[in-house]
Write a protein that holds these residues in place. Structure first.
Motif, PDB file in Angstrom:
ATOM      1  N   GLU A   1       4.973  74.470  41.011  1.00 59.48           N
ATOM      2  CA  GLU A   1       6.068  73.518  41.188  1.00 59.48           C
ATOM      3  C   GLU A   1       6.135  72.538  40.022  1.00 59.48           C
ATOM      4  N   GLU A   2       5.001  72.126  39.512  1.00 58.18           N
ATOM      5  CA  GLU A   2       4.988  71.228  38.347  1.00 58.18           C
ATOM      6  C   GLU A   2       5.615  71.916  37.141  1.00 58.18           C
ATOM      7  N   THR A   3       5.286  73.187  36.960  1.00 59.85           N
ATOM      8  CA  THR A   3       5.874  73.944  35.846  1.00 59.85           C
ATOM      9  C   THR A   3       7.380  74.052  36.015  1.00 59.85           C
TER      10      THR A   3
ATOM     11  N   LEU B   1      12.866  72.376  34.305  1.00 59.34           N
ATOM     12  CA  LEU B   1      14.170  71.774  34.605  1.00 59.34           C
ATOM     13  C   LEU B   1      14.454  70.596  33.680  1.00 59.34           C
ATOM     14  N   HIS B   2      13.475  69.724  33.494  1.00 53.89           N
ATOM     15  CA  HIS B   2      13.699  68.546  32.657  1.00 53.89           C
ATOM     16  C   HIS B   2      13.807  68.925  31.180  1.00 53.89           C
ATOM     17  N   ALA B   3      12.976  69.841  30.739  1.00 52.70           N
ATOM     18  CA  ALA B   3      13.058  70.282  29.345  1.00 52.70           C
ATOM     19  C   ALA B   3      14.385  70.976  29.077  1.00 52.70           C
TER      20      ALA B   3
ATOM     21  N   ARG C   1       8.809  75.790  25.009  1.00 59.75           N
ATOM     22  CA  ARG C   1       7.948  75.015  24.101  1.00 59.75           C
ATOM     23  C   ARG C   1       7.941  73.550  24.511  1.00 59.75           C
ATOM     24  N   LYS C   2       9.111  73.015  24.806  1.00 56.72           N
ATOM     25  CA  LYS C   2       9.195  71.610  25.211  1.00 56.72           C
ATOM     26  C   LYS C   2       8.522  71.377  26.561  1.00 56.72           C
ATOM     27  N   ALA C   3       8.631  72.362  27.455  1.00 60.88           N
ATOM     28  CA  ALA C   3       8.036  72.239  28.784  1.00 60.88           C
ATOM     29  C   ALA C   3       6.556  72.588  28.810  1.00 60.88           C
ATOM     30  N   LYS C   4       6.030  73.067  27.662  1.00 57.16           N
ATOM     31  CA  LYS C   4       4.634  73.509  27.582  1.00 57.16           C
ATOM     32  C   LYS C   4       4.360  74.595  28.629  1.00 57.16           C
TER      33      LYS C   4
ATOM     34  N   HIS D   1      10.402  81.649  37.517  1.00 56.35           N
ATOM     35  CA  HIS D   1      10.894  80.583  38.386  1.00 56.35           C
ATOM     36  C   HIS D   1      12.402  80.660  38.640  1.00 56.35           C
ATOM     37  N   PHE D   2      13.154  81.202  37.666  1.00 55.38           N
ATOM     38  CA  PHE D   2      14.613  81.140  37.785  1.00 55.38           C
ATOM     39  C   PHE D   2      15.302  82.492  37.642  1.00 55.38           C
ATOM     40  N   GLY D   3      14.674  83.420  36.989  1.00 52.63           N
ATOM     41  CA  GLY D   3      15.253  84.750  36.874  1.00 52.63           C
ATOM     42  C   GLY D   3      16.003  85.007  35.582  1.00 52.63           C
TER      43      GLY D   3
END
Length: 234
Positions: free
Chosen positions: A8-10, A15-17, A37-40, A49-51
């Motif tokens: 969930e943290e990933t 989402l934010h990145a 890369r931005k989300a590490k 997570h999203f497809g």
């Protein structure tokens, strides 16, 4: 690059990145590699997570909308029984706060501005799912102000005029702050803008005469219409 934290943290980091990168580069130019890369996170994390990139973008739009409403809800706790003027003020103030407030998630409004200037195939779903319910809520408030028998077409125009005033302060912000240096976009300044927009809009709706039968009758001694003061002539 390996993921850190639980799933969930990933997902939230993605989402934010993605929101930040989509708002700056647009949907077409943004890449999954840049976002991960931005989300590490691993590049495969988006698929997990999203497809797909499209579904990630759709999720970002939905996340931004839900977070903005959580921070600045439409009614700010008012009940349906509250006076229409108070409900309109709450709606306008919350809308301005969502559009104008800067902070950790300032990419929310930037993303919507980008989506409006460069529409994606996901816009239709977003409008139906997220925008229409808010517009319907404002339409209900406007109809309560106009009174029984309000013309639906006129109510729709009034809704657009109210939203248009709000959007002007967001879209033209760099110009307005130069022309009107006393204009502020902190919460007290936004509250003043909301009060002005509501007073201006109520005055306009109270004296609207764009119908062949004479339009709306209003008590000339009152600037703010209510159910008893303002109605559509049957």
């Amino acid at each position: 690059m390996s993921d850190s934290g639980n799933g969930e943290e990933t997902r939230i980091r993605l989402l934010h990145a993605a929101g930040d990168i989509f708002s700056k580069k647009g949907y077409q130019a943004a890449t999954i590699r840049d976002i991960c890369r931005k989300a590490k996170a691993n590049v495969a994390a988006v698929h997990y997570h999203f497809g797909s990139k499209e579904r990630l973008y759709d999720a970002v739009l939905r996340h931004a909308h839900e977070e903005a409403l959580r921070r600045y809800p439409i009614d700010t706790g008012l009940s349906e029984a509250s006076h229409p003027r108070e409900r309109l003020l709450a709606y306008v103030r919350a809308l301005l706060l969502r559009m104008l407030c800067k902070g950790e998630n300032s990419w929310h409004s930037a993303l919507m501005a980008r989506e409006l200037s460069e529409p994606t195939p996901m816009l239709g779903r977003f409008v139906d799912r997220s925008i229409m319910p808010r517009v319907e809520k404002l339409r209900e408030i406007v109809c309560d102000i106009l009174g029984p028998g309000a013309d639906p077409a006129l109510a729709a125009l009034c809704v657009q005029s109210i939203v248009g005033q709000c959007r002007n302060y967001a879209v033209a912000r760099p110009i307005l702050t130069r022309i009107f240096p006393d204009l502020t976009y902190d919460e007290p300044g936004i509250s003043r803008l909301a009060e002005h927009i509501v007073r201006f809009s109520l005055a306009g709706m109270a004296h609207y005469h764009d119908r062949q039968d004479g339009g709306f009758e209003a008590d000339a001694g009152h600037a703010v219409p209510s159910h008893s003061e303002n109605h559509v002539r049957q």
